[in-house]
Write an enzyme that holds these catalytic residues in place. Structure first.
Site, short mmCIF file in Angstrom:
data_model
loop_
_atom_site.label_atom_id
_atom_site.label_comp_id
_atom_site.label_asym_id
_atom_site.label_seq_id
_atom_site.Cartn_x
_atom_site.Cartn_y
_atom_site.Cartn_z
N SER A 198 3.93 -3.66 8.77
CA SER A 198 2.55 -3.53 9.23
C SER A 198 1.55 -3.10 8.16
O SER A 198 0.35 -3.02 8.44
CB SER A 198 2.47 -2.55 10.41
OG SER A 198 2.88 -3.19 11.59
N LYS A 215 -1.55 -5.18 7.57
CA LYS A 215 -2.85 -4.93 8.21
C LYS A 215 -3.89 -4.39 7.23
O LYS A 215 -5.09 -4.46 7.52
CB LYS A 215 -2.68 -3.98 9.39
CG LYS A 215 -1.83 -4.55 10.53
CD LYS A 215 -1.70 -3.57 11.69
CE LYS A 215 -0.93 -4.16 12.85
NZ LYS A 215 0.52 -4.26 12.60
N SER A 232 -1.41 0.62 14.87
CA SER A 232 -0.68 -0.55 14.37
C SER A 232 -0.56 -1.64 15.43
O SER A 232 0.52 -2.16 15.72
CB SER A 232 0.71 -0.16 13.86
OG SER A 232 1.18 -1.11 12.93
#
Length: 476
Positions: free
Chosen positions: A107, A110, A285
């Site tokens: 993640s 991101k 997230s």
């Protein structure tokens, strides 16, 4: 010094107060089936503080950094380890290990999504969900505009803060006087598959994601108030069915089709501003929200609103801002795909630019408002358009994906709590931590730490140890 104003670290300690139920088998109350409620423990109130960087903090050196990391950065629990640590005040890289080796980012992908969004979109940007007239009398069309945050909760408080309300669409349609016998859902805004290579469909029921469609209710969650609620495999159709039910039409007849050209708008609702959705995406997230924002990036740059289009638009925006994307393989905007690859050097450079004292190579974002001006009393400097990215990162031991047990009080890394702010990344084959920290001398450092080929239960504590070492470092 600019950073005394621009970059702060939130320190927050929260202790939950719980009323304990105590059974006393030696009392008459227990023999008669009674319970004694013990007095609650003394609570500790949170006192968030803003601690600025020290203007006179000594400049860290590569030698000092090497000493500080000598033990923690060689832990076998890190597995295949890539890292980059920088001083954003000077722009210098202080320490690195395999920083240019492409690794599975999980993640932390991101961070690329958030940076590209800030480069090509105004922070106040919103997306709109509409209801328009259909092609036959009594038909209305729910037109997906790319917002997964719509809620159908009776009190309007769904999973996403400030998410638009389905009830507002219902009220506007009724006020329009348009008869409603049937509902159609227009999903034509997005193209391509609803999920890419590397995503496991079993995770739909597992609660990690829903198929990416341009209209959803609470991100497709079946229980709108749970992070990892099982998701629906048909989020757009489900949104149309709920609209039909609330308008008195038959939900069983809802189908997917394009709205007729020139259809009359009957209702619309807007999402929260981009800056707020970015914060929620990063702190929690949220994978579905990341993919929706990726398509906003694609739309802003004229690319196709698909997985491939969003990924290409993200990398194009970063390259235009002067970032080296060599070695990057981007399948999605959330980092769910195990086929994604990113270098620690790129993650760290994005964060260093966000924390930099003034614009370097980063262009002015497409915003209705100019980048913020930091006035330190010495001179006025223009902050990077990426600066808002810093405020979206979870606080170690305090918020989002860095809540305890990570950096928890009583744990070995507790001294990093409140001082480290970072985006997490976790897959079965990858763990990552990328953010910034105020060291013991009061100097800000950015970092990207990436571990592959070790289970998260081993690699995450090892990553936290490195971040904590940076907090405790006097690396001059």
């Amino acid at each position: 010094m600019w950073i005394a104003v621009l970059v702060v670290v939130v320190v927050a300690v929260v202790v939950c107060t719980v009323a304990a139920v105590t059974l006393k088998p030696w009392t008459e109350e227990f023999r008669h089936g009674g319970l004694t409620i013990a007095a609650p423990p003394n609570g500790v109130k949170p006192f968030p503080q803003l601690t600025p960087a020290t203007p006179s903090a000594p400049e860290p050196t590569p030698e000092g950094m090497a000493r500080a990391l000598a033990q923690v950065a060689t832990s076998p629990d890190l597995g295949k380890f890539g890292a980059s640590i920088s001083d954003p005040d000077t722009g210098k890289t202080l320490w690195s290990a395999e920083a240019n080796t492409p690794m599975i980012p999980a993640s932390t992908m991101k961070i690329l999504t958030g940076a590209a969004a800030l480069l090509v979109l105004p922070p106040e940007h919103r997306v709109t969900t509409k209801v328009v007239s259909g092609s036959v009398p009594g038909e209305v069309v729910l037109v997906g505009g790319g917002d997964p945050t719509l809620t159908a909760q009776a009190d309007g408080k769904g999973y996403y803060p400030d998410g638009p309300k389905l009830s507002d669409l219902v009220e506007q349609v009724r006020a329009s006087g348009h008869p409603v016998n049937s509902v159609v859902v227009d999903t034509s805004l997005y193209s391509g598959p609803a999920w890419p290579v590397g995503w496991d469909p079993v995770d739909i029921a597992g609660g990690s994601w829903a198929p990416i469609e341009p209209v959803m209710i609470d991100g497709g969650r079946l229980d709108p108030l749970l992070d990892y609620s099982p998701r629906t495999p048909t989020p757009a159709l489900d949104a149309g069915r709920r609209l039909a039910m609330d308008l008195g039409a038959d939900p069983a007849t809802v189908r997917v089709a394009a709205a007729p050209p020139g259809a009359t708008e009957l209702a619309h609702v807007d999402s929260a501003e981009l800056r707020d959705r970015l914060r929620y995406m990063m702190i929690h997230s949220d994978d579905v929200l990341a993919e929706a924002i990726g398509r906003e990036i694609a739309a802003a740059t004229g690319a196709e609103q698909s997985f491939a289009g969003a990924a290409s638009a993200t990398l194009t925006a970063l390259r235009a801002a002067g970032f080296d994307t060599t070695g990057v393989t981007q399948i999605d905007n959330s980092g769910l795909s195990t086929d994604d690859r990113v270098t620690a050097a790129l993650l760290d450079r994005i964060l260093a630019e966000a924390a930099s004292p003034a614009l370097r190579n980063t262009p002015t974002p497409r915003s209705a408002t100019p980048p913020s001006v930091v006035n330190t009393g010495e001179s006025a400097e223009t902050a990077s358009p990426l600066a808002p990215l810093l405020d979206t990162l979870p606080v170690a031991g305090g918020t989002g994906t860095l809540l305890p047990p990570r950096f928890a009080d009583g744990g070995p890394h507790r001294s990093g709590a409140g001082w480290v702010r970072a985006k997490t990344g976790t897959l079965s084959v990858s763990s990552a931590l990328a953010g910034y920290v105020l060291d013991r001398d009061g100097r800000v450092m950015t970092f990207a730490l990436m571990s592959n080929d070790r289970p998260p239960e081993a690699s995450r504590p090892a990553l936290d140890a490195v971040a904590t070492a940076l907090r405790n470092c006097g690396c001059s």
